[in-house]
Design an enzyme around this catalytic site. Sequence first.
Site, PDB file in Angstrom:
ATOM      1  N   GLU A   1       0.809  -1.228   0.000  1.00 12.32           N
ATOM      2  CA  GLU A   1       0.000   0.000   0.000  1.00 12.32           C
ATOM      3  C   GLU A   1       0.843   1.279   0.000  1.00 12.32           C
ATOM      4  O   GLU A   1       0.338   2.352   0.329  1.00 12.32           O
ATOM      5  CB  GLU A   1      -0.934   0.006   1.204  1.00 12.32           C
ATOM      6  CG  GLU A   1      -2.047  -1.014   1.098  1.00 12.32           C
ATOM      7  CD  GLU A   1      -3.199  -0.662   2.007  1.00 12.32           C
ATOM      8  OE1 GLU A   1      -4.273  -0.319   1.485  1.00 12.32           O
ATOM      9  OE2 GLU A   1      -3.022  -0.716   3.236  1.00 12.32           O
TER      10      GLU A   1
ATOM     11  N   HIS B   1      -5.599   1.301  10.458  1.00 19.82           N
ATOM     12  CA  HIS B   1      -6.841   0.530  10.463  1.00 19.82           C
ATOM     13  C   HIS B   1      -7.499   0.598  11.850  1.00 19.82           C
ATOM     14  O   HIS B   1      -8.194  -0.343  12.241  1.00 19.82           O
ATOM     15  CB  HIS B   1      -6.579  -0.945  10.139  1.00 19.82           C
ATOM     16  CG  HIS B   1      -5.793  -1.183   8.882  1.00 19.82           C
ATOM     17  ND1 HIS B   1      -5.043  -2.316   8.680  1.00 19.82           N
ATOM     18  CD2 HIS B   1      -5.663  -0.440   7.755  1.00 19.82           C
ATOM     19  CE1 HIS B   1      -4.467  -2.256   7.476  1.00 19.82           C
ATOM     20  NE2 HIS B   1      -4.815  -1.135   6.909  1.00 19.82           N
TER      21      HIS B   1
ATOM     22  N   HIS C   1     -11.958  -0.315   5.720  1.00 16.56           N
ATOM     23  CA  HIS C   1     -10.504  -0.471   5.665  1.00 16.56           C
ATOM     24  C   HIS C   1      -9.808   0.327   6.759  1.00 16.56           C
ATOM     25  O   HIS C   1      -9.058  -0.233   7.554  1.00 16.56           O
ATOM     26  CB  HIS C   1     -10.030  -0.054   4.262  1.00 16.56           C
ATOM     27  CG  HIS C   1      -8.562  -0.220   4.025  1.00 16.56           C
ATOM     28  ND1 HIS C   1      -8.015  -0.273   2.769  1.00 16.56           N
ATOM     29  CD2 HIS C   1      -7.511  -0.303   4.876  1.00 16.56           C
ATOM     30  CE1 HIS C   1      -6.704  -0.424   2.854  1.00 16.56           C
ATOM     31  NE2 HIS C   1      -6.379  -0.442   4.127  1.00 16.56           N
TER      32      HIS C   1
HETATM   33 ZN   LIG Z   1      -4.456  -0.627   4.826  1.00 15.24          ZN
END
Ligand SMILES: [Zn+2]
Length: 274
Positions: free
Chosen positions: A81, A102, A186
């Site tokens: 990411e 998160h 998410h």
């Molecule tokens: Zn993430």
Amino acid sequence: MSSNTLREALRELVYANHILHYHDAVDAYGHVSIRHPEKPDVYIMSGYLAPALVESPDDLIEYYIHDSSPVNPDSKKGYQERFIHGEVFKRYPEINCVVHSHAEQVLPYTMNGVALRPAFHMAGFLGQHVPIYDITKFYQDGDQQDMLVNTVKFGSELANLFTETNNSLSPNNKSPDHTVVLMKRHGFTTLGKNVPEAVYRALYTKTNAGVQTNAVMLHKAYFGSQAAFDQQDLPYLNGIESEGCRKMNEGTQDKPWKLWVREVEASSLYKNLT
Ligand SMILES: [Zn+2]
């Protein structure tokens, strides 16, 4: 990686990894990055490692902002990411630190239609509207739909949401309009002009979500079913207040940073060898 400026920046980045873990904004997942202090087209973040375990320059990887490819093609494995970070740095030149989390207190606000609002003065930076990014709008047939922001396209769409759609980002206006973007089912991403600012925003986004949840539940418990409950009933910070508190937040965030550094220095879990 040698100069004092760079060494100081890396030290701060390692502290940021530890602080975010110490305060439960990240667990084994989640990440923080900085813009390279001497090469503005490069950013730096941990390799594929839990933030609490980041220790030394060997654990960090440099990436080009333009496509999030590693500066050293032989770099070890990195985060999928990282495109979150690369695309935010690309779009907002004044931003020098990005955090992705998160945190579970925040997650409900990404998915149930209840807007995250500034519930107390430490979170004025949230402003009156926190955008929500929904990656599923950008999926194509055959994509592995795992919610990960693992391409330039997904990252740039996320970075776009820090700006109001009517703000065309002229050369004279490259400041983000928002400090936080929620990510549906998410987590969230936040940013700052420096590391303490981005870490402050990450931690107080999480705290604010917990306070707001308690306020909503207490309201519901006390007033019960008479509540044709409208979240607007709760006296969140209004626009003038949130703007005033944002300025106060930015003027005082150096104080908690010193405490947070001492906390992680005092814990034997964390090592900062930069
Ligand atoms: Zn993430």
